[in-house]
Design an enzyme around this catalytic site. Structure first.
Site, short mmCIF file in Angstrom:
data_model
loop_
_atom_site.label_atom_id
_atom_site.label_comp_id
_atom_site.label_asym_id
_atom_site.label_seq_id
_atom_site.Cartn_x
_atom_site.Cartn_y
_atom_site.Cartn_z
N LYS A 75 0.93 -1.07 -0.31
CA LYS A 75 0.01 0.05 0.08
C LYS A 75 1.33 1.01 0.04
O LYS A 75 1.97 1.14 0.86
CB LYS A 75 -0.83 0.31 1.10
CG LYS A 75 -1.71 1.24 1.36
CD LYS A 75 -2.85 1.11 2.17
CE LYS A 75 -3.81 1.49 2.28
NZ LYS A 75 -4.40 1.45 3.66
N SER A 150 -9.41 1.22 3.13
CA SER A 150 -9.27 2.56 1.99
C SER A 150 -7.90 1.71 1.02
O SER A 150 -7.60 2.15 0.37
CB SER A 150 -8.48 3.55 3.24
OG SER A 150 -7.66 2.82 3.85
N SER A 174 -10.23 -0.73 7.08
CA SER A 174 -9.55 -0.66 5.56
C SER A 174 -8.59 -1.96 5.13
O SER A 174 -7.86 -2.00 4.41
CB SER A 174 -8.65 0.57 6.42
OG SER A 174 -9.05 2.43 5.54
#
Ligand code: GLN
Length: 485
Positions: A75, A150, A174
């Site tokens: 990420k 997210s 997330s």
């Protein structure tokens, strides 16, 4: 792509080289990115270099670690030395970290191959990956739907087979919510189990890094590799990390009764009936596997969402104060004085959702409101923690749906922040209490969209969560389905 263990075996037996495996991932990325948009940067050159180093080790007859040569997505809110780390924000568009985060360093030391940095909601604020400043990631099961967020890029990349496993971060859901939306396994570990050194901070009392995998085993192997004490993170726990996979068994009978509690408050209003049916069936299945099922009440669970939306923005407003045009990334030119440079940089560099959070947080922390909002929210947080403590006196693991619905259409909730926030109803309390939680596939809705089951564990009992998840996975075949891309 194949599982970590399968690929490891192929490497050790010299059936395939790490370069070949990496190339397979890079080819997949090239073919799918025009549809999925999971990656913000693809690091092909570095990946092939890392793969060649693994092949050299194998050729020299050296032992390789289980993650050596395995393609991984990271990420884009974890710092990677010499490689852009944008947090999907304009304000960090040209930021290239001069240091490596602990998690990626550990992975690189193990020989893992990073294929790229994945898309996210700006600064990890969101539940759909639509608030990225750069691109909207699609759900591999239906390109018109969101992958969740997210960590939507990391979830979609694994679901689409662009990499084997990936890392996400979870402040309020997330990792688990996008895992649920994309039909993969996602785990948020106990607060402090994984070092956050190099993770760009969102809400520091809640943030945790964790793994995504197609299977429970892949997620467990990845967590073991990144967990453990780190002197560079003051919240890091000094604990031994077990081999989670060592105790995997296909049922829950062998090791004495495992007691699973169903949180009643998570069933009812707002929960999609397909999700409810799938989760109820999964609970029956857990019982059939040997678990003892209890009904548990956590009456303060529902106050998680409102208290989170005070605490997280408050901490975010403090953490994001550092982006002022001086130290990192963007600086708006031609400001007439220092103050206007600060304000203009922040006005152009941050997106709408980030600004909303900064404003809420600054308001909640301001003199006169602190007691009414922030302090109150912290007190509620303690009550939620107590609910969990009471529950865990009676059971070992708790179960809930991961999210109230399956993946929604892109654009459906972007103008309604409140309905977006409701996505994390079931996951947020887990962060507030610092507990581990995992989401794994437990069915599909009529549109063919995956449904997620959330298991919540006691502090540092990731082993138990993985065991229950593994037994359930072995008894079902949801994880074997793959999106048609
Ligand atoms: N959707 C939640 C939020 O926007 C959770 C995000 C996260 O876990 N990083 O804050």
């Amino acid at each position: 792509m194949a599982s970590i263990r399968e690929l490891h075996e192929q490497l050790v037996k010299k059936e395939r080289s790490a370069v070949e495996i990496t190339q397979e991932a890079l080819d997949k990325i090239q073919a799918l990115e025009p549809k999925l948009h999971s990656f913000l940067h693809v690091t092909a050159q570095q990946a092939l270099e890392q793969a060649r180093a693994v092949d050299a080790k194998i050729a020299a007859g050296e032992e390789i670690s289980i993650l050596a040569g395995i393609p991984i997505g990271i990420k884009d809110n974890m710092c990677t030395k010499g490689i852009p780390t944008t947090c999907a924000s304009r304000i960090l568009e040209n930021f290239v970290p001069p240091y490596e985060s602990t998690v990626t360093q550990k992975l690189f030391d193990a020989g893992a191959v990073m294929v790229g940095k994945t898309n996210l909601d700006e600064f990890a604020m969101g539940s759909s990956t639509e608030s990225s400043a750069y691109q909207v990631t699609a759900n591999p099961w239906d390109l018109s739907r969101v992958p969740g967020g997210s960590s939507g890029g990391s979830a979609a990349a694994v679901a689409g087979g662009e990499c084997v496993v990936s890392l996400g971060s979870d402040t309020g859901g997330s990792i688990r919510q996008p895992a649920s939306f994309c039909g993969v396994v996602g785990m948020k570990p106990t607060y402090g189990l994984v070092s956050r050194y190099g993770l760009v901070a969102y809400a520091s009392s809640l943030d945790q890094i964790g793994p995504f995998g197609r299977t429970v085993e892949d997620a467990a192997i990845l967590l073991r590799a990144i967990a453990g004490y780190d002197s560079k993170d003051s919240t890091s726990l000094k604990v031994e990390i077990p081999d989670y996979t060592a105790s995997f068994r296909p049922d829950l009978k062998a090791r004495g009764k495992i007691r699973i509690g169903v949180i009643t408050e998570t069933f009812g209003e707002g929960l999609d009936s397909v999700v409810e049916q799938a989760v109820t069936k999964a609970i029956d299945q857990l019982q059939a596997l040997g678990a003892e099922i209890h009904v548990i009440s956590c009456p303060r669970f529902r106050y998680g969402l409102p208290s989170y939306y005070i605490i997280a923005p408050s901490e975010a407003s403090a953490n994001l104060a550092r982006y002022d045009g001086v130290k990192y990334g963007l600086r708006t030119p031609d400001a007439e004085n220092l103050l206007s440079m600060y304000t203009r940089t922040r006005a152009t560099g941050f997106g709408a959702e980030v600004k909303r959070r900064i404003m809420i947080g600054t308001y909640a922390l301001s003199a006169g409101y602190y007691d009414a909002y922030y302090l109150k929210a912290q007190k509620v947080r303690t009550l939620i923690k107590q609910d969990f403590e009471n529950a865990f006196k009676k059971v070992d693991v708790l179960v809930t749906p991961t999210a109230p619905t399956t993946a929604f259409k892109a654009g459906e909730k972007t103008t309604d922040p409140l309905s977006m926030y409701l996505n994390d109803l079931m996951t947020i309390p887990v962060n507030l209490a610092g507990l581990p939680g995992i989401s794994l596939p437990c069915g599909f809705d009529d549109n063919g969209m995956p449904i997620g089951l959330q298991l919540i564990g006691k502090v540092l009992r990731e082993d138990q969560l993985f065991q229950v998840a593994y037994a359930y996975e072995q008894a079902t075949n949801w994880h074997l389905r793959q999106p048609q891309l």
